[in-house]
Enzyme design. Structure first.
Site, PDB file in Angstrom:
ATOM      1  CE1 TYR A   1      -2.959   3.128   1.108  1.00  0.00           C
ATOM      2  CE2 TYR A   1      -2.219   2.762   3.375  1.00  0.00           C
ATOM      3  CZ  TYR A   1      -2.911   3.525   2.442  1.00  0.00           C
ATOM      4  OH  TYR A   1      -3.546   4.661   2.848  1.00  0.00           O
TER       5      TYR A   1
ATOM      6  CB  SER B   1       4.446 -12.385   1.446  1.00  0.00           C
ATOM      7  OG  SER B   1       4.946 -11.164   1.955  1.00  0.00           O
ATOM      8  CB  THR B   2       1.229  -8.580   2.444  1.00  0.00           C
ATOM      9  OG1 THR B   2       2.417  -7.779   2.431  1.00  0.00           O
ATOM     10  CG2 THR B   2       1.299  -9.566   3.582  1.00  0.00           C
ATOM     11  N   GLY B   3       1.798  -7.950  -0.840  1.00  0.00           N
ATOM     12  CA  GLY B   3       1.611  -6.924  -1.875  1.00  0.00           C
ATOM     13  C   GLY B   3       0.943  -7.502  -3.117  1.00  0.00           C
TER      14      GLY B   3
ATOM     15  CE1 TYR C   1       5.219  -3.017  11.987  1.00  0.00           C
ATOM     16  CE2 TYR C   1       4.005  -1.523  13.424  1.00  0.00           C
ATOM     17  CZ  TYR C   1       4.640  -1.786  12.217  1.00  0.00           C
ATOM     18  OH  TYR C   1       4.694  -0.812  11.255  1.00  0.00           O
TER      19      TYR C   1
ATOM     20  CG  ASN D   1      -3.052   5.303  13.147  1.00  0.00           C
ATOM     21  OD1 ASN D   1      -2.259   5.614  14.029  1.00  0.00           O
ATOM     22  ND2 ASN D   1      -3.802   4.223  13.197  1.00  0.00           N
TER      23      ASN D   1
ATOM     24  CG  LEU E   1     -11.196   2.998  12.379  1.00  0.00           C
ATOM     25  CD1 LEU E   1     -12.258   2.041  12.900  1.00  0.00           C
ATOM     26  CD2 LEU E   1     -10.892   4.080  13.412  1.00  0.00           C
TER      27      LEU E   1
ATOM     28  NE  ARG F   1      -3.815   4.088  17.582  1.00  0.00           N
ATOM     29  CZ  ARG F   1      -4.029   3.949  18.890  1.00  0.00           C
ATOM     30  NH1 ARG F   1      -4.260   5.000  19.643  1.00  0.00           N
ATOM     31  NH2 ARG F   1      -4.006   2.754  19.448  1.00  0.00           N
TER      32      ARG F   1
HETATM   33  N1  UDP Z   1     -10.078  -0.137  15.534  1.00  0.00           N
HETATM   34  C1  UDP Z   1     -11.367  -0.479  15.910  1.00  0.00           C
HETATM   35  N2  UDP Z   1     -12.026  -1.396  15.148  1.00  0.00           N
HETATM   36  C2  UDP Z   1     -11.487  -1.976  14.033  1.00  0.00           C
HETATM   37  C3  UDP Z   1     -10.166  -1.609  13.658  1.00  0.00           C
HETATM   38  C4  UDP Z   1      -9.486  -0.689  14.425  1.00  0.00           C
HETATM   39  O1  UDP Z   1     -11.897   0.018  16.910  1.00  0.00           O
HETATM   40  O2  UDP Z   1     -12.156  -2.823  13.398  1.00  0.00           O
HETATM   41  C5  UDP Z   1      -9.337   0.862  16.331  1.00  0.00           C
HETATM   42  C6  UDP Z   1      -8.041   0.345  16.943  1.00  0.00           C
HETATM   43  O3  UDP Z   1      -8.282  -0.224  18.197  1.00  0.00           O
HETATM   44  C7  UDP Z   1      -7.211   1.631  17.029  1.00  0.00           C
HETATM   45  C8  UDP Z   1      -7.699   2.465  15.852  1.00  0.00           C
HETATM   46  O4  UDP Z   1      -8.962   1.921  15.481  1.00  0.00           O
HETATM   47  O5  UDP Z   1      -7.503   2.322  18.221  1.00  0.00           O
HETATM   48  C9  UDP Z   1      -6.769   2.410  14.659  1.00  0.00           C
HETATM   49  O6  UDP Z   1      -6.451   1.062  14.417  1.00  0.00           O
HETATM   50  P1  UDP Z   1      -5.732   0.577  13.087  1.00  0.00           P
HETATM   51  O7  UDP Z   1      -5.690  -0.913  13.133  1.00  0.00           O
HETATM   52  O8  UDP Z   1      -6.384   1.235  11.913  1.00  0.00           O
HETATM   53  O9  UDP Z   1      -4.276   1.200  13.200  1.00  0.00           O
HETATM   54  P2  UDP Z   1      -3.154   1.083  14.348  1.00  0.00           P
HETATM   55  O10 UDP Z   1      -3.451   2.195  15.315  1.00  0.00           O
HETATM   56  O11 UDP Z   1      -3.227  -0.275  14.948  1.00  0.00           O
HETATM   57  O12 UDP Z   1      -1.899   1.325  13.584  1.00  0.00           O
END
Ligand code: UDP
Length: 322
Positions: free
Chosen positions: A11, A34-36, A138, A167, A185, A216
């Site tokens: 991405y 693998s993911t791309g 990670y 994010n 999200l 975020r």
């Molecule tokens: N989140 C959520 N529901 C989802 C996916 C993400 O509530 O289905 C929340 C997650 O807990 C975080 C925020 O959205 O607080 C952003 O998560 P994302 O996985 O997008 O990015 P990260 O912060 O992990 O890099």
């Protein structure tokens, strides 16, 4: 410049490759798919199939001026379930790539690091000299590479830059998020809006934030790509520099959902579930250093713009599918 982009079928990597090409650079992509996705590699970029571990042999005979290293495993939850994968892909893979760089002629390396190196921050916005205490494998794997680069800059004179993304969301030139499974999200909320999944679970509403959901700093993928171009231009031999990349504004999960509803004109089916392990309550960047030293500033900062661009690409892709 001739630039190697590892993870250029992913991405963020595909958008970085696209912006480099638009800037007039020559681009080669190293990706194991693998993911791309091979069709995400922009036209005009050469695709070399392989892992970063094997960069030396896969790219034997090639010469590059610079490399942008994005190839990595990048899911927090997966890293908790399978930490060895993160050590092997991200830490060992980066070590092997560094070992190959000299033979490929690369003197400048821009690395895709992450806000996850900071863990649960003591204060926000987060500056680059904040304590690094990752709360998941990670983040720990990316921090290990940041440290590796600092040592390598000193040892070999490499010009190294770590960009710590917050994010990343949005889309550019038809290139958007296509993760399988999707865990982020913004794309999940958009998929609910498009009827591609029934509902969205909010991971916890009991955080110490104004509405109880995690906050975020969402940043447009094209603004992130732009920072790579600036980092390549400003990197200095023998130095390792670190920059946080965000807009400096935090949005809660509920605010993102509201933005998706405004942009798409559809109400989302939302339920509240338990917290997701490894999620800090608030992550917001101070990007003052990148603004000052790289002359970078985000140009697509509004949440509506970020969500709108992602929506457009997702909708177009859905239209193409049978
Ligand atoms: N989140 C959520 N529901 C989802 C996916 C993400 O509530 O289905 C929340 C997650 O807990 C975080 C925020 O959205 O607080 C952003 O998560 P994302 O996985 O997008 O990015 P990260 O912060 O992990 O890099």
């Amino acid at each position: 410049m001739r630039v190697l982009v590892t993870g250029g079928a992913g991405y963020i990597g595909s958008v970085v490759a696209k912006r480099l090409l638009e800037h007039g650079e020559e681009v080669a992509v190293l990706d194991d798919l693998s993911t791309g996705h091979a069709d995400a590699v922009p036209e005009g970029a050469e695709l070399h199939l392989g892992r970063v571990h094997d960069a030396g042999s896969v790219l034997a005979g090639c010469r590059f001026d610079a490399a942008v290293h994005l190839a990595a495993a990048s899911l927090v939850a997966e890293s908790i379930a399978d930490p060895a994968k993160y050590e092997e892909n991200n830490v060992v893979g980066s070590r092997r790539l560094l070992e190959a760089l000299g033979g490929l002629g690369v003197g400048v390396l821009v690395f895709s690091s992450t806000a996850a190196v900071y863990g649960e921050p003591e204060s926000v916005p987060i500056e680059e000299d904040a304590p690094t205490r990752p709360v998941n494998p990670y983040g720990a794997s990316k921090l290990a590479v940041d440290e590796m680069l600092a040592a390598e800059a000193e040892r070999s004179g490499l010009a190294a830059v770590s960009l710590r993304y917050f994010n990343v969301a949005g889309a550019y030139a038809g290139l958007g998020e296509r993760h399988h499974p999707e865990t982020h999200l913004v794309p999940i909320a958009l998929e609910v809006a498009l009827g591609l999944r029934p509902s969205l679970v909010v991971y916890g509403d009991d955080y110490p934030t104004p509405d109880g959901t995690c906050v975020r700093d969402y940043i447009h993928v094209a603004d992130i790509a732009e920072a790579h171009l600036a980092a390549l231009a400003h990197a200095e031999a023998g130095r390792h520099r670190v920059y946080n990349l965000g807009n400096g504004t935090g949005f809660s999960v509920l605010e993102v959902i509201a933005a998706v509803e405004r942009v798409t004109g559809r109400m989302l089916e939302v339920t509240v579930g338990p917290r997701r392990p490894g999620d800090p309550a608030v992550l917001v960047a101070s990007s003052a250093r990148a603004r000052l030293e790289l002359g970078w500033s985000p140009r697509r900062a509004s949440l509506e713009r970020i969500v709108g661009d992602a929506f457009e690409v997702l909708e177009a892709r859905r239209g193409e599918q049978p």
